[in-house]
Scaffold this motif. Structure first.
Motif, PDB file in Angstrom:
ATOM      1  N   SER A  95      15.563  42.879 -36.596  1.00  0.00           N
ATOM      2  CA  SER A  95      14.037  43.333 -37.592  1.00  0.00           C
ATOM      3  C   SER A  95      13.647  43.173 -38.522  1.00  0.00           C
ATOM      4  O   SER A  95      12.925  42.586 -38.821  1.00  0.00           O
ATOM      5  CB  SER A  95      14.114  44.539 -37.571  1.00  0.00           C
ATOM      6  N   ASN A  96      15.057  42.053 -38.511  1.00  0.00           N
ATOM      7  CA  ASN A  96      14.312  40.864 -40.117  1.00  0.00           C
ATOM      8  C   ASN A  96      13.500  39.667 -39.565  1.00  0.00           C
ATOM      9  O   ASN A  96      12.804  39.081 -40.166  1.00  0.00           O
ATOM     10  CB  ASN A  96      16.115  39.824 -40.204  1.00  0.00           C
ATOM     11  N   ASP A  97      13.788  39.468 -37.463  1.00  0.00           N
ATOM     12  CA  ASP A  97      12.840  38.491 -37.555  1.00  0.00           C
ATOM     13  C   ASP A  97      10.754  39.651 -37.435  1.00  0.00           C
ATOM     14  O   ASP A  97      10.394  38.633 -38.052  1.00  0.00           O
ATOM     15  CB  ASP A  97      12.678  38.332 -35.895  1.00  0.00           C
ATOM     16  N   SER A 119      14.788  46.915 -53.626  1.00  0.00           N
ATOM     17  CA  SER A 119      15.037  47.164 -52.155  1.00  0.00           C
ATOM     18  C   SER A 119      15.582  46.342 -51.050  1.00  0.00           C
ATOM     19  O   SER A 119      15.787  44.668 -52.091  1.00  0.00           O
ATOM     20  CB  SER A 119      13.569  47.341 -51.740  1.00  0.00           C
ATOM     21  N   PHE A 120      15.854  46.144 -49.877  1.00  0.00           N
ATOM     22  CA  PHE A 120      16.601  45.094 -49.050  1.00  0.00           C
ATOM     23  C   PHE A 120      15.861  43.676 -49.500  1.00  0.00           C
ATOM     24  O   PHE A 120      14.804  43.172 -49.602  1.00  0.00           O
ATOM     25  CB  PHE A 120      15.670  45.049 -47.330  1.00  0.00           C
ATOM     26  N   ALA A 121      16.932  43.100 -49.213  1.00  0.00           N
ATOM     27  CA  ALA A 121      16.897  41.584 -49.855  1.00  0.00           C
ATOM     28  C   ALA A 121      16.126  40.783 -48.927  1.00  0.00           C
ATOM     29  O   ALA A 121      15.095  39.664 -49.344  1.00  0.00           O
ATOM     30  CB  ALA A 121      18.288  40.251 -49.786  1.00  0.00           C
ATOM     31  N   ASN A 166      16.204  53.236 -47.920  1.00  0.00           N
ATOM     32  CA  ASN A 166      16.741  52.069 -48.907  1.00  0.00           C
ATOM     33  C   ASN A 166      17.393  51.693 -48.371  1.00  0.00           C
ATOM     34  O   ASN A 166      18.612  52.342 -49.084  1.00  0.00           O
ATOM     35  CB  ASN A 166      15.598  51.997 -50.106  1.00  0.00           C
ATOM     36  N   ASN A 167      17.520  50.584 -48.437  1.00  0.00           N
ATOM     37  CA  ASN A 167      18.673  49.582 -48.772  1.00  0.00           C
ATOM     38  C   ASN A 167      18.836  48.285 -49.329  1.00  0.00           C
ATOM     39  O   ASN A 167      18.615  47.457 -49.754  1.00  0.00           O
ATOM     40  CB  ASN A 167      19.255  48.668 -47.200  1.00  0.00           C
ATOM     41  N   PRO A 168      19.920  48.445 -50.515  1.00  0.00           N
ATOM     42  CA  PRO A 168      21.281  48.768 -50.743  1.00  0.00           C
ATOM     43  C   PRO A 168      21.581  50.297 -51.530  1.00  0.00           C
ATOM     44  O   PRO A 168      21.932  51.193 -51.394  1.00  0.00           O
ATOM     45  CB  PRO A 168      21.610  47.739 -51.803  1.00  0.00           C
ATOM     46  N   LEU A 193       6.385  49.423 -43.196  1.00  0.00           N
ATOM     47  CA  LEU A 193       7.675  50.702 -42.894  1.00  0.00           C
ATOM     48  C   LEU A 193       8.904  50.448 -41.926  1.00  0.00           C
ATOM     49  O   LEU A 193       8.516  50.477 -40.902  1.00  0.00           O
ATOM     50  CB  LEU A 193       6.718  52.014 -42.729  1.00  0.00           C
ATOM     51  N   ASP A 194       9.948  50.005 -42.916  1.00  0.00           N
ATOM     52  CA  ASP A 194      11.014  49.739 -42.694  1.00  0.00           C
ATOM     53  C   ASP A 194      12.415  50.311 -41.803  1.00  0.00           C
ATOM     54  O   ASP A 194      12.493  51.060 -43.015  1.00  0.00           O
ATOM     55  CB  ASP A 194      11.737  47.843 -43.065  1.00  0.00           C
ATOM     56  N   GLU A 195      12.386  51.304 -40.883  1.00  0.00           N
ATOM     57  CA  GLU A 195      12.582  52.125 -41.061  1.00  0.00           C
ATOM     58  C   GLU A 195      14.390  51.924 -40.082  1.00  0.00           C
ATOM     59  O   GLU A 195      14.921  52.646 -38.974  1.00  0.00           O
ATOM     60  CB  GLU A 195      12.307  52.900 -39.626  1.00  0.00           C
ATOM     61  N   ALA A 196      14.809  51.486 -41.093  1.00  0.00           N
ATOM     62  CA  ALA A 196      16.173  50.578 -40.498  1.00  0.00           C
ATOM     63  C   ALA A 196      17.245  50.966 -39.834  1.00  0.00           C
ATOM     64  O   ALA A 196      18.187  51.238 -38.521  1.00  0.00           O
ATOM     65  CB  ALA A 196      17.229  49.197 -40.980  1.00  0.00           C
ATOM     66  N   TYR A 197      17.467  52.888 -40.406  1.00  0.00           N
ATOM     67  CA  TYR A 197      18.345  53.723 -40.906  1.00  0.00           C
ATOM     68  C   TYR A 197      17.560  54.755 -40.220  1.00  0.00           C
ATOM     69  O   TYR A 197      18.473  56.152 -40.382  1.00  0.00           O
ATOM     70  CB  TYR A 197      18.382  54.127 -42.118  1.00  0.00           C
ATOM     71  N   ASN A 198      16.387  55.070 -39.117  1.00  0.00           N
ATOM     72  CA  ASN A 198      15.763  56.410 -38.957  1.00  0.00           C
ATOM     73  C   ASN A 198      16.453  56.993 -38.521  1.00  0.00           C
ATOM     74  O   ASN A 198      16.805  58.217 -38.349  1.00  0.00           O
ATOM     75  CB  ASN A 198      14.820  55.831 -37.973  1.00  0.00           C
ATOM     76  N   LEU A 225      17.589  48.027 -33.807  1.00  0.00           N
ATOM     77  CA  LEU A 225      19.361  48.345 -33.056  1.00  0.00           C
ATOM     78  C   LEU A 225      20.486  48.235 -33.409  1.00  0.00           C
ATOM     79  O   LEU A 225      21.858  48.524 -33.034  1.00  0.00           O
ATOM     80  CB  LEU A 225      19.045  47.605 -31.134  1.00  0.00           C
ATOM     81  N   SER A 226      20.225  47.461 -34.092  1.00  0.00           N
ATOM     82  CA  SER A 226      21.866  46.782 -35.332  1.00  0.00           C
ATOM     83  C   SER A 226      22.517  47.717 -35.823  1.00  0.00           C
ATOM     84  O   SER A 226      23.881  47.955 -36.687  1.00  0.00           O
ATOM     85  CB  SER A 226      21.469  46.088 -36.302  1.00  0.00           C
ATOM     86  N   LYS A 227      21.876  48.958 -36.102  1.00  0.00           N
ATOM     87  CA  LYS A 227      23.381  50.158 -37.153  1.00  0.00           C
ATOM     88  C   LYS A 227      23.259  50.887 -36.279  1.00  0.00           C
ATOM     89  O   LYS A 227      24.335  51.038 -35.328  1.00  0.00           O
ATOM     90  CB  LYS A 227      21.695  50.363 -38.071  1.00  0.00           C
ATOM     91  N   ALA A 228      22.118  51.421 -35.998  1.00  0.00           N
ATOM     92  CA  ALA A 228      23.129  53.773 -34.972  1.00  0.00           C
ATOM     93  C   ALA A 228      22.742  53.139 -33.820  1.00  0.00           C
ATOM     94  O   ALA A 228      23.617  53.349 -33.084  1.00  0.00           O
ATOM     95  CB  ALA A 228      22.001  54.729 -35.645  1.00  0.00           C
ATOM     96  N   LEU A 234      24.146  41.633 -31.855  1.00  0.00           N
ATOM     97  CA  LEU A 234      23.474  40.745 -31.020  1.00  0.00           C
ATOM     98  C   LEU A 234      21.579  40.437 -31.291  1.00  0.00           C
ATOM     99  O   LEU A 234      20.863  39.429 -30.333  1.00  0.00           O
ATOM    100  CB  LEU A 234      22.873  41.961 -29.357  1.00  0.00           C
ATOM    101  N   ARG A 235      21.576  40.927 -32.171  1.00  0.00           N
ATOM    102  CA  ARG A 235      20.446  40.485 -32.807  1.00  0.00           C
ATOM    103  C   ARG A 235      19.082  41.227 -31.936  1.00  0.00           C
ATOM    104  O   ARG A 235      17.792  39.853 -31.203  1.00  0.00           O
ATOM    105  CB  ARG A 235      19.688  39.102 -33.052  1.00  0.00           C
ATOM    106  N   ILE A 236      19.361  41.922 -32.056  1.00  0.00           N
ATOM    107  CA  ILE A 236      17.671  42.309 -31.515  1.00  0.00           C
ATOM    108  C   ILE A 236      17.407  44.027 -32.646  1.00  0.00           C
ATOM    109  O   ILE A 236      17.537  44.888 -32.767  1.00  0.00           O
ATOM    110  CB  ILE A 236      18.031  43.291 -30.010  1.00  0.00           C
TER     111      ILE A 236
HETATM  112  C1  LIG Z   1      19.655  46.012 -42.012  1.00  0.00           C
HETATM  113  C2  LIG Z   1      18.735  46.614 -41.818  1.00  0.00           C
HETATM  114  C3  LIG Z   1      17.597  45.529 -41.034  1.00  0.00           C
HETATM  115  C4  LIG Z   1      18.246  45.112 -39.905  1.00  0.00           C
HETATM  116  O1  LIG Z   1      18.480  44.324 -39.656  1.00  0.00           O
HETATM  117  P1  LIG Z   1      18.152  43.107 -37.954  1.00  0.00           P
HETATM  118  O2  LIG Z   1      17.704  41.770 -38.070  1.00  0.00           O
HETATM  119  O3  LIG Z   1      17.653  43.903 -37.472  1.00  0.00           O
HETATM  120  O4  LIG Z   1      19.992  43.197 -37.965  1.00  0.00           O
HETATM  121  C5  LIG Z   1      16.281  45.440 -41.625  1.00  0.00           C
HETATM  122  N1  LIG Z   1      15.931  46.984 -42.579  1.00  0.00           N
HETATM  123  C6  LIG Z   1      16.587  47.101 -43.747  1.00  0.00           C
HETATM  124  C7  LIG Z   1      16.242  47.379 -44.745  1.00  0.00           C
HETATM  125  C8  LIG Z   1      18.210  46.634 -43.176  1.00  0.00           C
HETATM  126  O5  LIG Z   1      19.382  46.941 -44.411  1.00  0.00           O
END
Ligand SMILES: *Cc1c(COP(=O)(O)O)cnc(C)c1O
Length: 368
Positions: A95-97, A119-121, A166-168, A193-198, A225-228, A234-236
């Protein structure tokens, strides 16, 4: 050389600092890889789902061919799961992409991008990479201050990044707060709206962000798809937005940004409800395990809705780095967050019960 390559705004970028790989820590500290515990990158401690592994084996025979550039089969699964048409979906190499595509598609040099302190770097990186002007809004109790963020919007604002959770810091914005915020954002400003941990949210916190996407043409929801889902390597990831924004993102993404193995694995993982339920359950048990240990040690932590906890490890600004180094020597990798302006804190990903216990034992020994 009497000149420097590249624009000043690129040269000013501080590279992303990821969690240390296990192999690197083994080399640096002379440890056995098998004894190292990595709780540094918010990965799923269960690893990848078996269903995804099988799907990848099946997909392997076709690797001589390019991936489906439009990800038809994967978008069909996402479309069904979230009740949106294919024209609303952008696939990303993580999702960074998606976050980067949004900045590239929507922000010109000098335009303002709003995000919260702590918030996320990647929001800062994506903003700087396009010469955008970062407007960093002070955090409130380690989370987003949506009132202040709305007030920060000007005629030059093009993009707002919001992470929920939010991360971190792990902080969570309730649905009502986001709905009230979205109602105030002018239509020409896009909200990511970044829901990486939804998928880790407790049932009582869950909300329907896709309903807001239907309501607001200027909202882009990003998922990973990187977290839960357990597929970080795989980067998706994907974005969901109405066709106007989605069309822009798809114009500039690389045609084959998501590889065949990732597409196949994602289809399996998205359909694997049992794996998701197991991951969420393991996470909530691990959260109790870690926070009970922090309570016992008298350490302050930020209540988290993600798969990690931000914990305060000392009163001086060397504390985070010091405790981190001591943990590394004991084979425990966590994430120092000095680069987020949190030098007294460490972010610890929630692992398997035994991994959490190893971390707790090491932390107890170090702080004793
Ligand atoms: C881990 C994370 C992502 C996801 O990164 P990917 O590129 O999908 O691995 C996105 N946003 C936040 C806030 C995160 O912590």
């Amino acid at each position: 050389m009497s000149f420097q390559f590249g624009p000043e705004y690129i040269r000013a970028i501080a590279p992303y600092q990821g969690g240390k790989p296990i192999s690197e820590v083994a080399r640096e500290f002379g440890l056995d890889e098998a004894n190292i515990v990595k709780l540094a990158s918010n990965e799923n401690p269960l690893g990848m789902p078996e269903s995804a592994r099988q799907a990848m084996l099946d997909a392997m025979s076709d690797l001589g061919r390019y991936p489906d550039a439009n990800g038809f089969a994967l978008k069909a699964v996402i479309g069904t799961k979230y009740a949106v048409a294919q024209e609303w979906i952008t696939l990303g190499n993580g999702s960074n992409d998606i976050l980067e595509l949004a900045a590239h598609a929507l922000v010109e040099p000098g335009h303002e991008v709003i995000y919260a302190q702590y918030s996320f770097a990647v929001y800062a990186l994506a903003t700087q990479a396009v010469g955008g002007k970062a407007v960093v809004v002070a955090a409130q109790d380690f989370g987003h201050d949506l009132t202040a963020m709305a007030a920060a919007i000007t005629a030059d604002t093009r993009l707002v990044f919001i992470a929920n959770p939010n991360n971190p810091t792990g902080t969570f914005l309730p649905a009502e707060a986001i709905a009230a915020f979205l109602a105030q954002v002018p239509p020409q400003v896009v909200v990511v709206l970044d829901e990486a941990y939804n998928e880790y949210l407790a049932p009582e916190l869950q909300y329907d962000s896709i309903a807001w996407v239907r309501q607001y043409p200027n909202l882009l929801v990003s998922r990973t798809l990187s977290k839960a889902f357990g597929l970080a390597g795989l980067r998706i990831g994907f974005g969901i937005a109405q066709p106007a924004v989605t069309d822009l993102l798809n114009r500039i993404r690389q045609p084959f940004n998501v590889n065949s193995m990732a597409q196949a694995a994602a289809i399996a993982a998205l359909n694997d409800e049992a794996f998701l339920a197991k991951s969420a359950q393991l996470n909530s048990a691990g959260y109790v395990q870690l926070t009970a240990a922090f309570d016992a040690l008298g350490l302050q932590y930020v209540p988290s809705s993600g798969n990690f906890v931000l914990v305060h490890v000392g009163e001086d600004d060397g504390a985070g780095a010091r405790i981190n180094l001591a943990l590394l020597k004991r084979g425990v990798i966590v994430r120092p967050v000095g680069n987020y302006g949190l030098p007294q804190w460490l972010r610890v990903s929630i692992g398997l019960p035994a991994e959490n216990a190893t971390f707790i034992t090491a932390l107890n020994a170090i702080l004793a």
